[in-house]
Enzyme design. Structure first.
Site, short mmCIF file in Angstrom:
data_model
loop_
_atom_site.label_atom_id
_atom_site.label_comp_id
_atom_site.label_asym_id
_atom_site.label_seq_id
_atom_site.Cartn_x
_atom_site.Cartn_y
_atom_site.Cartn_z
N THR A 380 -160.92 62.50 -18.61
CA THR A 380 -162.08 63.30 -19.41
C THR A 380 -163.42 62.48 -18.77
O THR A 380 -163.40 61.68 -18.08
CB THR A 380 -161.86 63.03 -21.07
OG1 THR A 380 -160.48 63.93 -21.23
CG2 THR A 380 -162.90 63.83 -21.85
N GLU A 400 -158.88 68.17 -19.28
CA GLU A 400 -157.54 67.41 -19.81
C GLU A 400 -156.88 66.57 -18.87
O GLU A 400 -157.47 65.14 -18.65
CB GLU A 400 -156.57 68.61 -20.38
CG GLU A 400 -155.46 67.86 -21.13
CD GLU A 400 -155.93 67.26 -22.23
OE1 GLU A 400 -155.10 66.25 -22.85
OE2 GLU A 400 -157.04 67.34 -22.84
#
Length: 561
Positions: A380, A400
């Site tokens: 992230t 993700e």
């Protein structure tokens, strides 16, 4: 404290990673993104404008970590009104999603690597709508101006840095055919120092400049997203993109050592979990310990285990079920939970508590999920900006896992998330898959106030380890008196509910041995945990301090007028 910390990367550059400004500062995990923010700020834009420019820049420099095909929690402190809002652009499940989507024909959970790289892993992206809503409410610049620095960088060409090099080497198997065309020209992985142009991404940015964000959700970009996914067996329809909506949320609030803290709210469990940990730790006097003491690591670890037991059991999308948020942050409840901590030995019986006693709502049955040793760490990015008017943005955004689903939209140059895999694979709990629902996240953008004035803002990537990175940095500043960069670089540890501890190089080996004697296990070797970006505000001297984490090629920028 002295600045004799050891940075956690072989590529640290303090001149790049720290900055001071009298008027404004910005910090992100990549120079292209921070440079975009600096340009916007110097051109008279505010923090909201500059943060949006960062997000587009990160899609150029860090496409394996974040991008327009993903999600984000865009937190804004508006100085004039003294309010904090979260523009929640988290992904939502397509209408055709169903609770058993990640089970095979025998009713068993499909292995993570397999299910996370399929088209059914892609949730409806939301970061663009979240940023656009924030821009319309608080921004001052046209969207096209905020995209321009990133579009120019994509057309000019991007140099592969060591972070991208390592990501490609480690996660090449996640890349779909269209992604391989970009990242593996002539069948060979791009390497550090290579320069590659992102012409398809630049085309996408130019469309957004001309037609606005709606082009992503209803226009030709939307059609390309659905077409790409359909070719790979996906379930997303144009109607899923067209009907996507953000929410504008109140933050989760807590207190620690006389400070008031705003952080992410459900469906991101990161803020609640972090606030729980801090409140558990508030019952102990850290002045009697030093930053390398076994007692510090011990308290950190047991507090994490208690809070994560609740996080796993009680987190979900509040639009789809009762979440006992008030109970989880109730001081009497946490005082009761604090009694689980004893310095004698690791508490083998820590489990989720009963916050329902301290809140309204219907108690639910907890559905335990099977242990999956092969789950990868999420990737992230976090960034933060403060402007000369006192506005602050703290945003954690993602696709993700590394490169998301690995699926790149054909002809448009950006990868799509795999955030559907943040839902429980085994159905029945608060976080089971349902159409239109948002999966549980651990993003933890945070702003800390003292006497109603902001004094610190920070966040980190890293999936569940985000929580550990954020609370430890806060404790390093507020309890151990470290300066901002020192607090970020102090080696961190992490665990969830079990005995196994992840750790960074530089923790005390003496303390590690003491922890092992009390029932804890440590991972075989150290590895970086998180990538904190932060800003500290010195109201007395009138300075803003920004710092980035040496575990990536972060850059901080300061502006004096």
């Amino acid at each position: 404290m002295g600045k004799n910390f050891k940075t956690r990367s072989r590529r640290s550059d303090l001149n790049r990673e720290t900055a001071t400004g009298k008027a404004a500062v910005a910090a992100s995990a990549h120079p292209i993104a921070t440079d975009a923010a600096e340009k916007i700020l110097k051109d008279g834009g505010n923090a909201i404008d500059a943060a949006i420019a960062i997000q587009f820049g990160l899609n150029v420099g860090e496409p394996m970590m974040t991008g327009i095909g993903g999600s984000g929690f865009f937190m804004v402190y508006h100085a004039e009104s003294k309010t904090v809002k979260i523009f929640d652009g988290h992904t939502r499940a397509p209408a055709a999603a169903y609770p058993e989507i990640f089970l095979d024909d025998k009713g068993e959970v499909i292995p993570f690597r397999e299910r996370s790289t399929k088209a059914t892993a892609v949730g409806v992206p939301g970061i663009l709508k979240a940023m656009e809503a924030a821009r319309k409410e608080y921004g001052t610049k046209p969207l096209a101006d905020l995209i321009e620095p990133a579009a120019e960088a994509a057309e000019k060409g991007v140099e592969v840095n060591w972070v991208m090099d390592e990501s490609l080497k480690n996660f090449e198997y996640r890349l779909s055919d269209h992604a391989r065309n970009l990242f593996m020209p002539n069948g060979k992985l791009l390497c550090e120092g290579d320069v590659y142009k992102k012409e398809h991404l630049a085309k996408t940015f130019r469309i957004l400049q001309r037609e606005g964000i709606d082009a992503f959700y209803e226009g030709e970009i939307a059609e390309a997203i659905v077409s790409t996914l359909k070719d790979l067996g996906g379930i997303m329809e144009l109607s899923d993109l067209k009907s996507y909506r953000i929410s504008i949320d109140e933050p989760a609030w807590g207190t620690y050592r006389g400070h008031r803290i705003a952080s992410s709210n459900m469906p991101s469990a990161g803020g609640t979990t972090m606030l729980q940990i801090l409140k558990l730790l508030e019952g102990f006097d850290f002045s009697q310990y030093h930053a390398k003491s076994w007692e510090k690591y011990y308290l950190f670890t047991e507090a994490m285990r208690i809070a994560f037991a609740d996080k796993i059991a009680f987190s979900g999308d509040p639009e789809f079920g009762d979440i006992p948020l008030k109970g989880m942050l109730n001081e009497d409840y946490l005082a009761e939970r604090r009694k689980l901590i004893s310095f004698d030995r690791r508490n083998d019986s820590i489990d989720f508590g009963n916050p329902w006693k301290y809140t309204d709502g219907n108690e639910i049955n907890v559905v335990r999920q099977p242990f999956e040793p092969e789950r990868e760490r999420s990737e992230t990015s976090h960034y933060t900006v403060m402007d000369k008017w006192g506005n602050i943005v703290a945003c954690t955004s993602t696709v993700e896992h590394p490169f998301g689903s690995g699926i790149m939209v054909d002809g448009y140059g950006f990868v799509l998330n795999n955030e559907m895999t943040d839902f429980d694979a085994f159905p029945g709990g608060l976080n089971e898959v349902k159409p239109g629902k948002r999966p549980v996240s651990c993003k933890t953008p945070t702003i800390i106030f003292k006497d109603d004035k902001p004094v610190l803002t920070l966040g980190s990537p890293g999936g569940p380890t985000i929580v550990g990175s954020v609370f430890q940095t806060i404790v390093n500043v507020l309890d151990f008196g470290m300066d901002l960069k020192e607090a970020i670089e102090e080696p961190r540890i992490f665990n969830s509910t079990g005995p196994l501890i992840g750790w960074e190089a530089g923790i005390s080996m003496e303390a590690k041995g003491e922890m092992e004697s009390k029932g804890f296990e440590f991972a075989e070797g150290p590895f970086p945990l998180g990538n904190v970006q932060a800003i500290q505000i010195d109201h007395e001297k009138g300075f803003l301090h920004a710092a980035t984490d040496s575990s990536r090629e972060g850059k901080a920028a300061g502006i004096n007028e």
